[in-house]
Each structure stands twice: as C-alpha cells, then as structure tokens.
Scaffold this motif. Sequence first.
Motif, short mmCIF file in Angstrom:
data_model
loop_
_atom_site.label_atom_id
_atom_site.label_comp_id
_atom_site.label_asym_id
_atom_site.label_seq_id
_atom_site.Cartn_x
_atom_site.Cartn_y
_atom_site.Cartn_z
N PRO A 1 0.83 -1.20 0.00
CA PRO A 1 0.00 0.00 0.00
C PRO A 1 0.87 1.25 0.00
CG PRO A 1 -0.79 -1.59 1.62
CD PRO A 1 0.51 -2.11 1.13
N GLY A 2 0.40 2.28 -0.67
CA GLY A 2 1.17 3.50 -0.78
C GLY A 2 2.01 3.58 -2.04
N GLY A 3 1.88 2.60 -2.92
CA GLY A 3 2.58 2.65 -4.19
C GLY A 3 4.03 2.21 -4.11
N LYS A 4 4.29 1.04 -3.52
CA LYS A 4 5.64 0.51 -3.40
C LYS A 4 5.72 -0.83 -4.12
CE LYS A 4 6.27 3.94 -0.60
NZ LYS A 4 6.96 5.17 -1.06
N ILE A 5 6.72 -0.98 -4.99
CA ILE A 5 6.92 -2.22 -5.73
C ILE A 5 8.34 -2.70 -5.49
CG2 ILE A 5 7.07 -3.29 -8.01
CD1 ILE A 5 4.97 -1.28 -8.98
N GLY A 6 8.48 -3.96 -5.09
CA GLY A 6 9.79 -4.56 -4.90
C GLY A 6 9.94 -5.78 -5.79
N VAL A 7 11.10 -5.92 -6.40
CA VAL A 7 11.38 -7.07 -7.27
C VAL A 7 12.73 -7.65 -6.86
CG1 VAL A 7 11.70 -7.86 -9.65
CG2 VAL A 7 10.14 -5.96 -9.17
N HIS A 8 12.81 -8.97 -6.75
CA HIS A 8 14.08 -9.64 -6.52
C HIS A 8 14.77 -9.88 -7.86
CE1 HIS A 8 12.96 -11.54 -2.36
NE2 HIS A 8 12.71 -10.24 -2.42
N THR A 9 16.08 -9.75 -7.88
CA THR A 9 16.81 -10.01 -9.13
C THR A 9 16.57 -11.44 -9.61
OG1 THR A 9 18.77 -10.46 -7.78
CG2 THR A 9 18.61 -8.28 -8.78
N GLY A 10 16.32 -12.36 -8.69
CA GLY A 10 16.05 -13.74 -9.08
C GLY A 10 14.81 -13.89 -9.93
N MET A 11 13.87 -12.95 -9.81
CA MET A 11 12.66 -13.02 -10.63
C MET A 11 12.98 -12.83 -12.11
SD MET A 11 9.45 -13.51 -10.90
CE MET A 11 8.76 -13.43 -9.24
N LEU A 12 14.05 -12.11 -12.41
CA LEU A 12 14.38 -11.84 -13.81
C LEU A 12 14.88 -13.09 -14.54
CD1 LEU A 12 16.08 -8.34 -13.42
CD2 LEU A 12 13.68 -8.91 -13.77
N ARG A 13 15.23 -14.12 -13.79
CA ARG A 13 15.58 -15.39 -14.43
C ARG A 13 14.32 -16.16 -14.85
NH1 ARG A 13 18.57 -16.01 -9.74
NH2 ARG A 13 17.25 -17.81 -9.21
N ILE A 14 13.23 -15.89 -14.17
CA ILE A 14 11.97 -16.58 -14.44
C ILE A 14 11.12 -15.80 -15.43
CG2 ILE A 14 9.92 -17.61 -13.38
CD1 ILE A 14 12.54 -18.82 -12.42
N ALA A 15 11.01 -14.50 -15.19
CA ALA A 15 10.27 -13.61 -16.10
C ALA A 15 11.25 -13.18 -17.19
CB ALA A 15 9.74 -12.41 -15.34
N ARG A 16 11.21 -13.87 -18.32
CA ARG A 16 12.29 -13.79 -19.30
C ARG A 16 12.13 -12.69 -20.33
NH1 ARG A 16 12.13 -20.37 -19.94
NH2 ARG A 16 12.88 -20.82 -17.82
N ASN A 17 11.03 -11.98 -20.30
CA ASN A 17 10.86 -10.85 -21.21
C ASN A 17 9.95 -9.82 -20.55
OD1 ASN A 17 8.08 -11.64 -21.74
ND2 ASN A 17 8.89 -13.18 -23.15
N GLN A 18 9.74 -8.70 -21.21
CA GLN A 18 8.96 -7.62 -20.61
C GLN A 18 7.52 -8.03 -20.30
OE1 GLN A 18 8.86 -4.36 -23.40
NE2 GLN A 18 7.26 -5.32 -24.65
N ASP A 19 6.94 -8.86 -21.15
CA ASP A 19 5.55 -9.25 -20.95
C ASP A 19 5.40 -10.18 -19.74
OD1 ASP A 19 4.44 -8.07 -23.53
OD2 ASP A 19 6.01 -9.37 -24.30
N GLN A 20 6.38 -11.04 -19.54
CA GLN A 20 6.33 -11.93 -18.38
C GLN A 20 6.59 -11.16 -17.09
OE1 GLN A 20 8.82 -15.39 -19.09
NE2 GLN A 20 7.81 -15.82 -21.04
N LEU A 21 7.50 -10.21 -17.12
CA LEU A 21 7.72 -9.37 -15.94
C LEU A 21 6.48 -8.53 -15.66
CD1 LEU A 21 9.54 -8.43 -13.66
CD2 LEU A 21 10.50 -6.72 -15.22
N ALA A 22 5.83 -8.05 -16.71
CA ALA A 22 4.59 -7.29 -16.53
C ALA A 22 3.51 -8.14 -15.88
CB ALA A 22 4.09 -6.77 -17.88
N THR A 23 3.49 -9.43 -16.18
CA THR A 23 2.54 -10.35 -15.54
C THR A 23 2.73 -10.33 -14.03
OG1 THR A 23 2.50 -11.82 -17.47
CG2 THR A 23 1.77 -12.74 -15.37
N VAL A 24 4.00 -10.44 -13.61
CA VAL A 24 4.32 -10.47 -12.18
C VAL A 24 3.95 -9.15 -11.51
CG1 VAL A 24 6.18 -10.66 -10.48
CG2 VAL A 24 6.18 -12.14 -12.50
N LEU A 25 4.40 -8.04 -12.11
CA LEU A 25 4.17 -6.74 -11.48
C LEU A 25 2.69 -6.38 -11.46
CD1 LEU A 25 7.19 -4.58 -12.72
CD2 LEU A 25 7.03 -6.23 -10.85
N ALA A 26 1.99 -6.68 -12.54
CA ALA A 26 0.55 -6.39 -12.58
C ALA A 26 -0.19 -7.21 -11.54
CB ALA A 26 0.00 -6.66 -13.98
#
Length: 262
Positions: free
Chosen positions: A92-117
Amino acid sequence: MKNAVVLLLGLAASACATSPLGRSQLMLLPDSQMTMLGDQSFAALKREVPVEPDRQVNDYVRCVADAVTLDVGGSWDVALFRQDSPNAFALPGGKIGVHTGMLRIARNQDQLATVLAHEVAHVLSRHANERLSQQVAVQQGLNIMQALADPASASGKTLMGLLGLGAQYGILMPYSRTQESEADLLGLDLMARAGFDPRQSIELWNNMESAGGGQPIEFLSTHPSHATRIQDLAKRMPHALDLQRQAAAKGRRPQCDGVRLG
C-alpha cells in the motif's frame, strides 16, 4: 470483553467494501494508515536488504512498472533487491519490490509485466487491508506501531506477513487463494491495458512451475493450482487480448526489452 465484541461488530457493519471484481470485503483500517505502513515497511526493507546497483537493469524494471501503473494513478516507488529468490511484492502507498532472481523466471517484458501487474492488483484490491482487518477482528486488536518498530518480533513478523513481506522476515502468511485468483485476473487486465501481451502470462506461470523442479517455489506456495490458474487465465484471455488491441490503437506498445538490452 462484551463491549469490545460490540465495537468490532459495529466496525464490521460500517466497513464493508467491494473488490474491483465485485467480491464483498471487510475493511477496518483507513487507507491513510495502510499507506503509512507500506511506506515505513518499504523503507525498513531497503535499509536491510541490498539493492541492485546496475542502472540498466533498474531502468528495465522501472520501464515495465511505469507502463503497468500508467492508468492506476499515483506515484509508484520501485526497488530492485539483490536477492536470488524469484519473488516480487507491492505494498500500500505505491511501493513495488522485485528480486533479481525473478528476472531469471520472467524472461521478457511481458512476463515481468505479468508479475508486477499481479502484485499491483493486490494493492488495488486492498488485499493487505482485508487481511489486517480480519486479524484485528479475530484478535480484537493488533499493536501495529509496536510491531512495525520491531520487525524481528513475533508481532512484527505477523504484521510484515500480512502486508505481503513475510518471506523477507522468515514467516510466510500468503494471500488466500481467492485473493490470488483476483490478482491473477485483475493483473491480466492491467498488463493488457498497458499494451503487454497477455498470452505471456501463461508462459510466465509455466516458467514458475518449471523452476520449482517439481515442487512449487515460494512465490507459488499457496496460489491456485497450476491447472486452475491456466484455465482461469485462458477463459479471460479473449477479453485481455481485446484490451491489448485497444491499448495498441492508443499507441501503447511498451519497448522495455530494448531498455534491458541497451
């Protein structure tokens, strides 16, 4: 005791809300307090966990996050944490955190957008407030400020878990499967409205399952079953593809992969 119960029943009666997908919710805490908790928790996490210094990778994650939240409104603070675990969260309050390890799983912008959305959808649906409200109703109160002052304490770990940061503090209090399903579907709409390819959401969850080596990884530990998730996403896909076409007609065609590759 009797007075406390009466008070809680009164609060519950006056704190009914509806999720973006139409489900009734109990909300006992004001949004201003949830924003304060999100802000302070995010700041504490950034003091304790190293952030990734690579500017290009940070720009890539920010590019995707900005596109996903374009129609949401508000200012979103994004941090990329140097952690091997494939995880992400939004507070809440507009905070987004991503682990660098997620970038091995979310292999392109659309897959990362899936996670963040998906994570932003939890915030938009006020799922953290709902969970805290349920905790307050059951325990007749939670000393939030004391818990926040000492995240390592039992009450602190409970609070962090309810906010969605449990994995960081050694206690996993995942969202309910109902909340996860809501975040899946609302997240699918969000990424499509931003111009990302919603079909990549299914590929992302396939990657997640494969990365677990036959066992669900932490990010998926209480999510709906893989088959159920894919089925639900597939049912909503025609609507999401229509949203993507509308976004493309407005010129929304994210180019974040180009930012990543430089």
